[in-house]
Design an enzyme around this catalytic site. Structure first.
Site, short mmCIF file in Angstrom:
data_model
loop_
_atom_site.label_atom_id
_atom_site.label_comp_id
_atom_site.label_asym_id
_atom_site.label_seq_id
_atom_site.Cartn_x
_atom_site.Cartn_y
_atom_site.Cartn_z
N SER A 252 0.83 -1.19 0.00
CA SER A 252 0.00 0.00 0.00
C SER A 252 0.87 1.25 0.00
CB SER A 252 -0.93 -0.06 1.21
OG SER A 252 -1.97 0.86 1.08
N ASP A 479 -8.95 -4.29 -6.01
CA ASP A 479 -8.42 -3.66 -4.79
C ASP A 479 -9.13 -2.33 -4.59
OD1 ASP A 479 -6.83 -2.13 -2.94
OD2 ASP A 479 -5.13 -3.45 -3.38
N HIS A 507 -7.68 -5.82 -0.46
CA HIS A 507 -6.52 -4.94 -0.59
C HIS A 507 -5.21 -5.72 -0.42
CE1 HIS A 507 -4.05 -1.48 -0.52
NE2 HIS A 507 -3.78 -1.55 0.76
#
Length: 537
Positions: A252, A479, A507
């Site tokens: 991320s 995602d 995610h």
């Protein structure tokens, strides 16, 4: 409001928070939704965070926080690269240490700050390849906490000392501090999509107190929490642990750290995986639109699941269920819903976070269904508990970390935006079109940084990272927080980018139950085997 690219929430953590913070959670305990896979190595990354700022600006001033100090002896940057770190036992087989880094890399003889790290030593120290630094996302998520929660496949624990760290401004490192817990409560619960002048004024009042607190309580640190500086800290840590090359797994927002590192130090890149990628060249406005669309896609997948399960509390079709979600948000926006927690009703802001959190992983979807079953009976308890899990609010009213504060400080240095209320309102229809549920909130993302009290001083580097070895960029097709297109773009922007894709929900990709992804990443990090570009798993 501000998009967010990292919230760590394993299924076990969600369960613990629900059981601890929701007095009606006996329903959850007595009828659990079934076993849930626990995501690992990567973190979750989410969209929104904070709220619109006030008009007006203040300058960064104030005294140095206690965690500032003179740093190691010596002169210039060499005193940081040559420092010695003592690793001491900190329980359960882990060791912990502290690194000194300069507050301002342009003034290496000035004040220094500390970066805290936690290591999971390699199973066989005699054959290890070196260190694998990991960052789980955010901005603002603690890598120190995460290294103790994450699961690593044996090829990685055999090959590396796995090191999680709290970036500057975060957690146990020299940290940003802005407001009290009660002020943070007001900030989180406030209206995320103000529609009247009075609502805008109220949000500006809350944000004015927030920004003033950041300036007063964080001092000069506030101007030095950019991701470029985090990447430079990472190079200091690489050198101090004795590695010639940086081996790195970022998830991320952690991919943004990795991309900055590769851009600044391409000759020092070792084996690097960037999972759930952030596109560093995307314009903030387009990124906000993409995030809104990404969460709408994730919500649509969940709604299809809910309807297919039968007895979905939202309706018998995806379109009907989507309208029910919109109706719920409007309902609690007009009149907050009671919960089992005295003094805390479910506001629109809290309901928004409660809906967002379970979209990070399919394993959380049953909890979201149970939360909607409760709200259908005018009980917001479980939805409130989900929101608290998202923000890190504890049952005693404290927050488990400074993630919400650090998130804003980092984002506003990295990607400053300048949009007025009038411009945000004019863009509203564009956001509504890509995301009927999340668009009205996402339209306000830019405003949080429009009047941030400090300005960016670190220029963006060249993200082509010419000369770096292959860098594996991983994307998941549905995602919500870092939409798949961002991974595709980053793989193209890096001269040596290799795209690895997971066709799935949730995610990030690693340890999500997809053995094709896990094997490819393990083989690359442990053996150096580069997956074929554009591999789809």
């Amino acid at each position: 409001m501000r998009r967010r690219t990292g919230v760590v929430a394993t299924a076990a953590v969600v369960c613990a928070v629900l059981l601890a913070s929701c007095s009606s959670a006996a329903d959850v305990a007595n009828s659990p939704p079934g076993p849930a896979a626990t995501p690992s190595l990567p973190s979750s990354s989410a969209p929104p965070g904070p709220r619109p700022p006030a008009t007006g600006s203040t300058s960064s001033s104030g005294s140095l926080p206690d965690a500032f100090g003179p740093g190691p002896t010596g002169h210039g940057l060499s005193r940081f690269y040559d420092q010695k770190v003592t690793w001491t036992s900190c329980g359960s087989g882990f060791t912990c240490g502290s690194f000194w880094v300069p507050l301002d890399y342009d003034k290496p003889n000035g004040p220094a700050i500390t970066i805290k790290a936690k290591m999971n030593p390699a199973d066989d120290q005699s054959t290890k390849l070196g260190s694998l630094f990991i960052d789980p996302g955010g901005p603002g998520v603690s890598g120190v906490d995460y290294v103790g929660q994450a699961h690593y496949d044996q090829p990685l624990t055999n090959a590396y000392d796995i090191i999680g760290f709290d970036p500057r401004g975060v957690g146990s490192s020299t940290a940003v501090n802005c407001v009290s817990d009660s002020q943070l409560d007001a900030y989180v619960a406030s209206d995320p999509e103000p529609q009247t002048p009075a609502e805008v004024t109220q949000l500006q009042k809350i944000w004015s107190a927030f920004t003033a607190g950041c300036v007063a309580n964080s001092g000069p640190l506030l101007q030095h929490v950019s991701t470029v500086e985090v990447a430079r800290d990472l190079d200091v840590m690489r050198a101090v642990v004795g590695d010639k090359k940086l081996n790195y797994f970022g998830a991320s927002y952690g991919t943004y750290i990795g991309a900055n590192y590769a851009a600044l130090f391409p000759e020092h890149v070792g084996r690097m995986v960037l999972d759930g990628a952030v596109d560093p060249l995307a314009k903030p406005h387009q990124t906000d639109l993409n995030v809104a669309a990404g969460f709408e896609t994730a919500l649509t997948a969940y709604l299809g699941y809910c309807v297919d399960q039968g007895d979905c509390p939202l309706g018998d079709s995806v379109s009907a269920a989507r309208q029910s979600v919109i109706d719920l948000l409007n309902k609690v926006g007009s009149a907050p819903m009671q919960t089992s927690t005295p003094g805390r009703d479910l506001t629109q802001g809290l309901a928004f976070y409660g809906i967002v959190l379970p979209l990070y992983s399919r394993s959380f979807w049953p909890y979201l269904t149970q939360a909607f079953q409760q709200t259908d009976n005018n009980d917001g308890s479980l939805m409130l508990a989900l929101a608290d899990s998202y923000t890190g609010r504890q049952p005693d009213g404290s927050y488990s970390s400074n993630e919400l504060e650090a998130q804003v400080a980092v984002n506003c240095l990295d990607n400053p935006e300048h949009e007025s209320v009038a411009q945000i309102e004019a863009d509203g229809a564009q956001f509504d079109k890509v995301s009927p549920v999340f668009g009205p909130v996402a339209a306000w993302f830019p405003y949080s940084c429009s009047n941030w009290p400090v300005k960016r001083i670190q220029p963006q580097p060249d993200y082509a990272a010419k000369g770096a070895p292959p860098i594996v960029v991983v994307g998941t097709t549905r995602d919500p927080a870092t939409p798949y297109e961002q991974a595709v773009n980053l793989a193209k922007e890096l001269d040596s980018g290799v795209l690895l894709s997971r066709n799935g929900d949730g995610h990030t990709a690693y340890d999500s139950g997809n053995s094709c992804i896990d094997d490819a990443i393990d083989s690359f990090l442990a053996d150096g085997t580069v997956p074929a570009n554009h591999t789809m798993c």
